[in-house]
Design a protein around this motif. Structure first.
Motif, short mmCIF file in Angstrom:
data_model
loop_
_atom_site.label_atom_id
_atom_site.label_comp_id
_atom_site.label_asym_id
_atom_site.label_seq_id
_atom_site.Cartn_x
_atom_site.Cartn_y
_atom_site.Cartn_z
N ALA A 120 0.84 -1.20 0.00
CA ALA A 120 0.00 0.00 0.00
C ALA A 120 0.87 1.26 0.00
N CYS A 121 1.98 1.24 0.72
CA CYS A 121 2.91 2.38 0.69
C CYS A 121 3.36 2.61 -0.75
N GLN A 122 3.70 1.53 -1.42
CA GLN A 122 4.16 1.63 -2.81
C GLN A 122 3.07 2.24 -3.69
N ASN A 123 1.84 1.76 -3.53
CA ASN A 123 0.74 2.25 -4.39
C ASN A 123 0.44 3.72 -4.17
N TYR A 124 0.69 4.21 -2.96
CA TYR A 124 0.34 5.60 -2.64
C TYR A 124 1.56 6.52 -2.57
N GLY A 125 2.73 6.00 -2.88
CA GLY A 125 3.91 6.85 -2.89
C GLY A 125 4.35 7.29 -1.50
N LEU A 126 4.04 6.48 -0.50
CA LEU A 126 4.55 6.77 0.85
C LEU A 126 5.84 5.98 1.05
N ILE A 127 6.82 6.56 1.70
CA ILE A 127 8.09 5.86 1.90
C ILE A 127 8.05 5.11 3.23
N PRO A 128 8.19 3.78 3.18
CA PRO A 128 8.13 3.03 4.44
C PRO A 128 9.45 3.05 5.21
N VAL A 129 9.32 3.09 6.53
CA VAL A 129 10.45 2.80 7.41
C VAL A 129 10.11 1.42 7.97
N PHE A 130 10.66 0.40 7.34
CA PHE A 130 10.26 -0.97 7.65
C PHE A 130 11.15 -1.54 8.76
N CYS A 131 10.51 -1.91 9.88
CA CYS A 131 11.27 -2.37 11.05
C CYS A 131 11.26 -3.89 11.15
N LEU A 132 12.38 -4.43 11.56
CA LEU A 132 12.45 -5.86 11.82
C LEU A 132 13.50 -6.11 12.90
N GLY A 133 13.45 -7.31 13.47
CA GLY A 133 14.42 -7.63 14.53
C GLY A 133 13.98 -8.86 15.29
N GLU A 134 14.94 -9.52 15.89
CA GLU A 134 14.66 -10.78 16.59
C GLU A 134 14.36 -10.55 18.06
N THR A 135 13.62 -11.47 18.67
CA THR A 135 13.39 -11.44 20.12
C THR A 135 14.62 -12.04 20.82
N SER A 136 14.66 -11.91 22.15
CA SER A 136 15.80 -12.50 22.87
C SER A 136 15.78 -14.03 22.76
N GLU A 137 14.58 -14.63 22.75
CA GLU A 137 14.50 -16.10 22.62
C GLU A 137 15.07 -16.52 21.26
N GLU A 138 14.73 -15.76 20.22
CA GLU A 138 15.24 -16.12 18.89
C GLU A 138 16.76 -15.99 18.85
N ARG A 139 17.28 -14.96 19.50
CA ARG A 139 18.75 -14.80 19.53
C ARG A 139 19.39 -15.94 20.32
N GLU A 140 18.81 -16.22 21.50
CA GLU A 140 19.43 -17.26 22.35
C GLU A 140 19.37 -18.64 21.71
N SER A 141 18.36 -18.87 20.88
CA SER A 141 18.29 -20.19 20.24
C SER A 141 18.98 -20.20 18.88
N GLY A 142 19.78 -19.17 18.61
CA GLY A 142 20.58 -19.16 17.38
C GLY A 142 19.78 -18.85 16.12
N LYS A 143 18.58 -18.25 16.32
CA LYS A 143 17.71 -18.03 15.15
C LYS A 143 17.63 -16.56 14.73
N ALA A 144 18.52 -15.72 15.24
CA ALA A 144 18.42 -14.28 14.95
C ALA A 144 18.54 -14.01 13.46
#
Ligand code: PGA
Length: 245
Positions: A120-144
């Motif tokens: 939808a951002c693309q269709n309307y010409g809005l620039i996304p600030v797309f966030c992502l990141g792992e939880t502490s469980e994901e990091r501790e289990s080697g899945k970051a």
């Protein structure tokens, strides 16, 4: 101070989250604009929906970019409590945070929903600030690494090249957000390196998670860091300024 920067223009983004009245928002911007804002960097404020119209006026022609913190993907309809890309465009908003960890984890936003929002951002010409990141469980289990690679590929699925080149991606480990625990320079480099391999050269890659004046300088020397998405430390204009100056 010698700071080694990437070739991409640095971006310093303030995520105010659910803070500030309109009077407080206005006084923040006036105070920030009363000092130098070098045009070697970009600046962005992501504010609550109720503040955006007022901020558009106060920001005027200044170099500050204006972002919403979320939006729905439909243009209009029976979606009580939601806000549409058309409504954001209508009041002069240019950027939107999509997939902030608080949206993913408190409000249960899925990768599939976030992909629709990015389209939808693309269709309307809005620039996304797309966030992502792992939880502490994901990091501790080697899945970051696997976690952020999946979040990125599911998020940007179907976007055209121009959208991805212009978008902003923020790596924000969930365990570092609002906790006072910042990722180490090595952790940031490792994760940014993975994301960079899947992104064009022009896409700006921010770090977020307990960025403060006392840790921002070292993080900014990392070649993979093009700026920050700052929460708590961006509620005060003087502290925010210390981070970008
Ligand atoms: P923080 O928040 O700087 O308070 O950790 C960052 C963010 O949530 O974007």
């Amino acid at each position: 101070m010698m700071v080694q920067m990437s070739q991409r223009k640095p971006l310093f983004a303030a995520n105010w989250k659910m803070h500030k009245t309109s009077a407080e928002a206005t006084s923040f911007v006036r105070e920030l604009l009363s000092g130098p804002m070098p045009d070697s960097s970009d600046y962005l404020i992501a504010a609550s929906f109720t503040l955006l119209s007022g901020l558009r006026q106060v920001i005027g022609e200044s170099p500050i970019l204006l972002a919403a913190q979320n939006m729905f993907f439909e243009e209009q309809g029976a979606f009580t409590g939601e806000i549409s890309p058309l409504q954001l465009k209508d009041i002069g908003v240019t950027h939107v945070i999509i997939g902030h960890s608080e949206r993913r984890h408190i409000f249960g936003e899925s990768d599939e929903l976030l992909n629709k929002k990015l389209l939808a951002c693309q269709n309307y010409g809005l620039i996304p600030v797309f966030c992502l990141g792992e939880t502490s469980e994901e990091r501790e289990s080697g899945k970051a690494a696997e976690t952020i690679k999946n979040q990125l590929s599911l998020g940007i699925n179907g976007l055209n090249a121009a959208t991805v080149e212009n978008m902003i991606v923020a790596y924000e480990p969930v365990w570092a957000i609002g906790t006072g625990k910042t990722a180490s320079p090595e952790q940031v480099e490792e994760m940014h390196h993975l994301l960079r391999q899947a992104l064009p050269d022009t896409t700006r890659l921010l770090y977020g998670g307990s960025v403060k004046p006392d840790n921002s300088e070292i993080l900014l020397t990392l070649p993979s860091v093009d700026g920050f998405l700052v929460g708590g430390a961006a509620l005060d204009p003087a502290t925010f300024r210390q981070i970008f100056q």
